[in-house]
Design a protein around this motif. Structure first.
Motif, PDB file in Angstrom:
ATOM      1  N   ALA A 171       0.831  -1.355  -0.254  1.00  0.00           N
ATOM      2  CA  ALA A 171      -0.059   0.076   0.059  1.00  0.00           C
ATOM      3  C   ALA A 171       0.955   1.262   0.136  1.00  0.00           C
ATOM      4  O   ALA A 171       0.614   2.231  -0.711  1.00  0.00           O
ATOM      5  N   ARG A 172       2.056   1.193   0.598  1.00  0.00           N
ATOM      6  CA  ARG A 172       2.858   2.234   0.604  1.00  0.00           C
ATOM      7  C   ARG A 172       3.455   2.636  -0.669  1.00  0.00           C
ATOM      8  O   ARG A 172       3.509   3.765  -1.179  1.00  0.00           O
ATOM      9  N   ASP A 173       3.848   1.517  -1.394  1.00  0.00           N
ATOM     10  CA  ASP A 173       4.276   1.746  -2.623  1.00  0.00           C
ATOM     11  C   ASP A 173       3.292   2.351  -3.734  1.00  0.00           C
ATOM     12  O   ASP A 173       3.568   3.133  -4.562  1.00  0.00           O
ATOM     13  N   ARG A 231      -0.299  -3.012 -10.194  1.00  0.00           N
ATOM     14  CA  ARG A 231      -0.214  -4.658 -10.273  1.00  0.00           C
ATOM     15  C   ARG A 231       1.207  -4.908  -9.950  1.00  0.00           C
ATOM     16  O   ARG A 231       1.466  -5.776  -9.404  1.00  0.00           O
ATOM     17  N   ALA A 232       2.204  -4.140 -10.490  1.00  0.00           N
ATOM     18  CA  ALA A 232       3.563  -4.413 -10.168  1.00  0.00           C
ATOM     19  C   ALA A 232       4.042  -4.330  -8.647  1.00  0.00           C
ATOM     20  O   ALA A 232       4.675  -4.840  -8.207  1.00  0.00           O
ATOM     21  N   VAL A 233       3.046  -3.597  -7.798  1.00  0.00           N
ATOM     22  CA  VAL A 233       3.395  -3.561  -6.312  1.00  0.00           C
ATOM     23  C   VAL A 233       2.296  -4.366  -5.629  1.00  0.00           C
ATOM     24  O   VAL A 233       2.290  -4.282  -4.459  1.00  0.00           O
ATOM     25  N   GLY A 234       1.528  -4.960  -6.341  1.00  0.00           N
ATOM     26  CA  GLY A 234       0.330  -5.830  -5.678  1.00  0.00           C
ATOM     27  C   GLY A 234      -0.960  -5.181  -5.307  1.00  0.00           C
ATOM     28  O   GLY A 234      -1.523  -5.514  -4.386  1.00  0.00           O
ATOM     29  N   ALA A 235      -1.346  -4.087  -5.998  1.00  0.00           N
ATOM     30  CA  ALA A 235      -2.474  -3.378  -6.044  1.00  0.00           C
ATOM     31  C   ALA A 235      -3.316  -3.390  -7.119  1.00  0.00           C
ATOM     32  O   ALA A 235      -2.933  -3.903  -8.261  1.00  0.00           O
ATOM     33  N   GLU A 236      -4.544  -2.744  -7.121  1.00  0.00           N
ATOM     34  CA  GLU A 236      -5.517  -2.908  -8.099  1.00  0.00           C
ATOM     35  C   GLU A 236      -6.397  -1.484  -7.970  1.00  0.00           C
ATOM     36  O   GLU A 236      -6.265  -0.897  -7.028  1.00  0.00           O
ATOM     37  N   PRO A 237      -6.864  -1.204  -9.320  1.00  0.00           N
ATOM     38  CA  PRO A 237      -7.470   0.023  -9.280  1.00  0.00           C
ATOM     39  C   PRO A 237      -8.911  -0.270  -8.775  1.00  0.00           C
ATOM     40  O   PRO A 237      -9.448  -1.412  -8.926  1.00  0.00           O
ATOM     41  N   VAL A 238      -9.723   0.586  -7.943  1.00  0.00           N
ATOM     42  CA  VAL A 238     -10.904   0.481  -7.139  1.00  0.00           C
ATOM     43  C   VAL A 238     -11.917   1.278  -8.067  1.00  0.00           C
ATOM     44  O   VAL A 238     -11.766   2.268  -8.718  1.00  0.00           O
ATOM     45  N   VAL A 239     -12.908   0.222  -8.492  1.00  0.00           N
ATOM     46  CA  VAL A 239     -14.290   0.636  -9.142  1.00  0.00           C
ATOM     47  C   VAL A 239     -14.991   1.594  -8.534  1.00  0.00           C
ATOM     48  O   VAL A 239     -15.671   2.842  -8.585  1.00  0.00           O
ATOM     49  N   ARG A 240     -15.386   1.176  -7.155  1.00  0.00           N
ATOM     50  CA  ARG A 240     -16.291   1.677  -6.321  1.00  0.00           C
ATOM     51  C   ARG A 240     -16.433   1.060  -5.039  1.00  0.00           C
ATOM     52  O   ARG A 240     -15.757  -0.161  -4.718  1.00  0.00           O
ATOM     53  N   ASP A 264      -7.536  -6.679 -13.947  1.00  0.00           N
ATOM     54  CA  ASP A 264      -7.025  -6.714 -15.068  1.00  0.00           C
ATOM     55  C   ASP A 264      -7.397  -5.669 -15.638  1.00  0.00           C
ATOM     56  O   ASP A 264      -8.702  -5.567 -16.341  1.00  0.00           O
ATOM     57  N   GLY A 265      -6.478  -4.805 -16.189  1.00  0.00           N
ATOM     58  CA  GLY A 265      -6.849  -3.558 -16.935  1.00  0.00           C
ATOM     59  C   GLY A 265      -7.470  -2.168 -16.003  1.00  0.00           C
ATOM     60  O   GLY A 265      -6.700  -2.090 -15.157  1.00  0.00           O
ATOM     61  N   GLY A 266      -8.349  -1.668 -16.643  1.00  0.00           N
ATOM     62  CA  GLY A 266      -8.715  -0.511 -16.135  1.00  0.00           C
ATOM     63  C   GLY A 266      -8.636   0.699 -16.951  1.00  0.00           C
ATOM     64  O   GLY A 266      -8.353   0.634 -18.139  1.00  0.00           O
ATOM     65  N   ALA A 267      -9.511   2.007 -16.580  1.00  0.00           N
ATOM     66  CA  ALA A 267      -9.398   3.052 -17.522  1.00  0.00           C
ATOM     67  C   ALA A 267      -8.133   3.748 -17.871  1.00  0.00           C
ATOM     68  O   ALA A 267      -7.843   4.016 -18.856  1.00  0.00           O
ATOM     69  N   ASP A 268      -7.175   3.457 -16.884  1.00  0.00           N
ATOM     70  CA  ASP A 268      -5.729   3.922 -17.167  1.00  0.00           C
ATOM     71  C   ASP A 268      -4.904   2.678 -17.147  1.00  0.00           C
ATOM     72  O   ASP A 268      -4.390   2.403 -16.275  1.00  0.00           O
ATOM     73  N   PRO A 269      -4.488   2.076 -18.390  1.00  0.00           N
ATOM     74  CA  PRO A 269      -3.754   0.931 -18.326  1.00  0.00           C
ATOM     75  C   PRO A 269      -2.328   0.938 -17.921  1.00  0.00           C
ATOM     76  O   PRO A 269      -1.878  -0.077 -17.236  1.00  0.00           O
ATOM     77  N   ALA A 270      -1.629   2.212 -18.155  1.00  0.00           N
ATOM     78  CA  ALA A 270      -0.431   2.346 -17.450  1.00  0.00           C
ATOM     79  C   ALA A 270      -0.452   2.403 -15.924  1.00  0.00           C
ATOM     80  O   ALA A 270       0.396   1.760 -15.489  1.00  0.00           O
ATOM     81  N   LEU A 271      -1.354   3.017 -15.660  1.00  0.00           N
ATOM     82  CA  LEU A 271      -1.630   3.176 -13.973  1.00  0.00           C
ATOM     83  C   LEU A 271      -1.575   1.782 -13.304  1.00  0.00           C
ATOM     84  O   LEU A 271      -1.218   1.233 -12.390  1.00  0.00           O
ATOM     85  N   SER A 272      -2.633   0.910 -14.138  1.00  0.00           N
ATOM     86  CA  SER A 272      -3.047  -0.333 -13.504  1.00  0.00           C
ATOM     87  C   SER A 272      -1.749  -1.332 -13.494  1.00  0.00           C
ATOM     88  O   SER A 272      -1.558  -1.955 -12.734  1.00  0.00           O
TER      89      SER A 272
END
Length: 378
Positions: free
Chosen positions: A130-132, A173-182, A161-169
Motif C-alpha cells: 500500500a505504501r508503494d 499490479r507491479a506492487v500488488g495493488a488494483e484500481p478501485v471501481v467503487r 486486470d486492466g482499468g481506465a488507465d492501463p499504464a497506472l493499472s
C-alpha cells in the motif's frame, strides 16, 4: 522499499455499545484486553505497526480518553486529543496536517485501534504494498477477503486486470495493488452473497496515502475541513494552540473518510486496493469475540457432555452441558447448566447474559439505560 517515511495514524474512538458492560463510555473497547493476551486492542494495534513506522505513531482520541490512552502507551507515541467526536475524517485529517507540517513527503496509514489481526507478517506485506501504491499519488485501502456474505461491512469492487488507465493499472499490479471501481455501502443479504461470489472484498477502513495528497484532495471535496486541520496543526506548540483548536474544531465537518474521500476519489479512478491475505476481525459484538476466543488457546473448561466454556478473567466457573464464553473477575461463582451459544459478562455493577445469535441487538438495550435512570452504567 518505499522511499517516503511512513507514519501510522490510529483513530481511537467510539463507545462500543455492543460490548457492554465490558465496554463503557469512559472505558471503550480499544482500551480493553478482550482476548486475555495481557494487551489491550490499542496496544496490539501499536505493536504490529511499530516495526513499520519511520516516525512515531499518532493516536487520535477524545479528550475523555486521552489520559487512559497515554497510560497504555509504550515507547514514543504521540497523542492528539479531540475536543469532541466528529467521525473519522477530521481525526485523520488532523493527524495528516501534523505529519505534513513536519515531513511534507511522508505517507500516513490509518488503522483503527480496536481491530484484531493475527498474521502480522502478512499485514506488514500488505501495508508495504500500500505504501508503494500511495507513492503514485493515490488513496490506497486494504481489502479483506470475506469469510461470509456479511451485511455488517461495506464492500470494495476493483479491477483485477486492466482499468481506465492501463499504464497506472500496470504500475499498481507491479506492487500488488488494483484500481478501485467503487465502494459499496453495507448491503442486504442477497446483495452480499452476490458481492462475495463476484470477488468483492470487505472494506475494513484501513487507508494509506501521502499526507499532502489526503489534505489536497480533501481541500477539493470539503475545503473547510482541510483548511481547519492545517490551521490547527500550524498553531501546534504555540501560545494560541488551544484557542485555535477550540475555535476551529467545532467548524470541521463531521464525516467518515469513506464518504469524504474514498467514494468520490474512487469515481475519479484515484483509489487503489491491496488484496490483503490476513485474518481480520473488528470484534464488533460478543458473537465475534466468542468466535475469536474459540480459535485461541486459553482457559477452556471442557467435559464429556459437550461442555465448552471459554473464560476470560479470574472468574470461578463450573458448567454442565453448556457452550459459552464467560468474562468476569468478581468473587461470584458462576454455574452454567444447559446453555448453548451464550456470552456471560459479570462486572461489579452489571450482569449480562446474551444469546450470541442476538448479539447485534445489545445496543438497543444499552440505549435504554439513560431513559431508565441507569446512565451511570454506560
Amino acid at each position: 522499499m518505499p522511499d517516503a517515511p511512513f507514519v501510522p495514524v490510529v483513530p481511537a474512538g467510539g463507545s462500543g455499545t455492543r460490548l457492554w458492560p465490558l465496554s463503557r463510555r469512559d472505558r471503550p473497547k480499544f482500551l480493553l484486553d478482550l482476548t486475555g493476551q495481557g494487551r489491550s486492542l490499542l496496544q496490539l494495534t501499536l505493536d504490529r505497526l511499530a516495526p513499520l513506522a519511520d516516525r512515531p505513531p499518532i493516536v487520535v482520541t477524545g479528550r475523555a480518553h486521552a489520559a487512559a490512552v497515554r497510560e497504555q502507551l509504550d515507547g514514543d507515541v504521540r497523542v492528539l486529543a479531540e475536543p469532541s467526536a466528529r467521525n473519522s475524517m477530521p481525526a485523520i485529517a488532523l493527524a495528516a496536517a501534523h505529519v505534513e507540517r513536519e515531513s511534507p513527503d511522508a505517507v500516513i496509514g490509518s488503522f483503527a485501534a480496536d481491530h484484531l489481526i493475527e498474521d502480522e507478517a502478512a499485514f506488514a506485506r500488505a501495508v508495504t504494498a500500500a505504501r508503494d501504491a500511495a507513492e503514485l499519488g493515490l488513496l490506497v485501502t486494504l481489502g479483506i477477503a470475506p469469510t461470509s456474505p456479511s451485511t455488517g461491512f461495506g464492500y470494495i469492487e476493483s479491477v483485477g486486470d486492466g482499468g481506465a488507465d492501463p499504464a497506472l493499472s500496470a504500475r499498481l499490479r507491479a506492487v500488488g495493488a488494483e484500481p478501485v471501481v467503487r465502494f459499496v455501502e453495507k448491503p442486504d443479504r442477497e446483495r452480499a452473497e452476490a458481492f462475495v461470489a463476484a470477488g468483492l472484498r470487505w472494506n475494513a477502513g484501513m487507508f494509506v496515502v501521502r499526507a499532502s495528497v489526503l489534505l489536497d484532495e480533501l481541500a477539493v471535496q470539503i475545503p473547510g475541513l482541510a483548511a481547519g486541520a492545517r490551521e490547527i496543526a500550524a498553531a501546534h506548540g504555540g501560545a494560541e494552540e488551544q484557542e485555535v483548536l477550540e475555535r476551529v474544531w467545532p467548524t470541521m465537518t463531521a464525516i467518515a473518510i469513506d464518504h469524504a474521500l474514498a467514494e468520490p476519489l474512487a469515481a475519479q479512478g484515484r483509489v487503489a486496493v491491496v488484496p490483503a491475505e490476513f485474518d481480520w476481525d473488528d470484534v464488533g459484538d460478543f458473537a465475534a469475540l466468542a468466535r475469536q476466543l474459540r480459535e485461541r488457546e486459553g482457559e477452556v473448561r471442557c467435559g464429556e457432555d459437550g461442555t465448552e466454556v471459554h473464560v476470560v478473567g479470574s472468574a470461578s466457573v463450573d458448567a454442565l452441558s453448556s457452550r459459552a464464553t464467560v468474562y468476569g473477575s468478581t468473587d461470584r461463582h458462576i454455574a452454567l447448566v444447559g446453555l448453548e451459544g451464550v456470552s456471560i459478562v459479570d462486572t461489579e455493577d452489571a450482569l449480562l447474559v446474551l444469546a450470541d445469535e442476538k448479539a447485534q441487538a445489545l445496543q438497543q438495550l444499552v440505549g435504554r439505560l439513560d431513559e431508565q435512570g441507569l446512565g451511570r452504567l454506560r
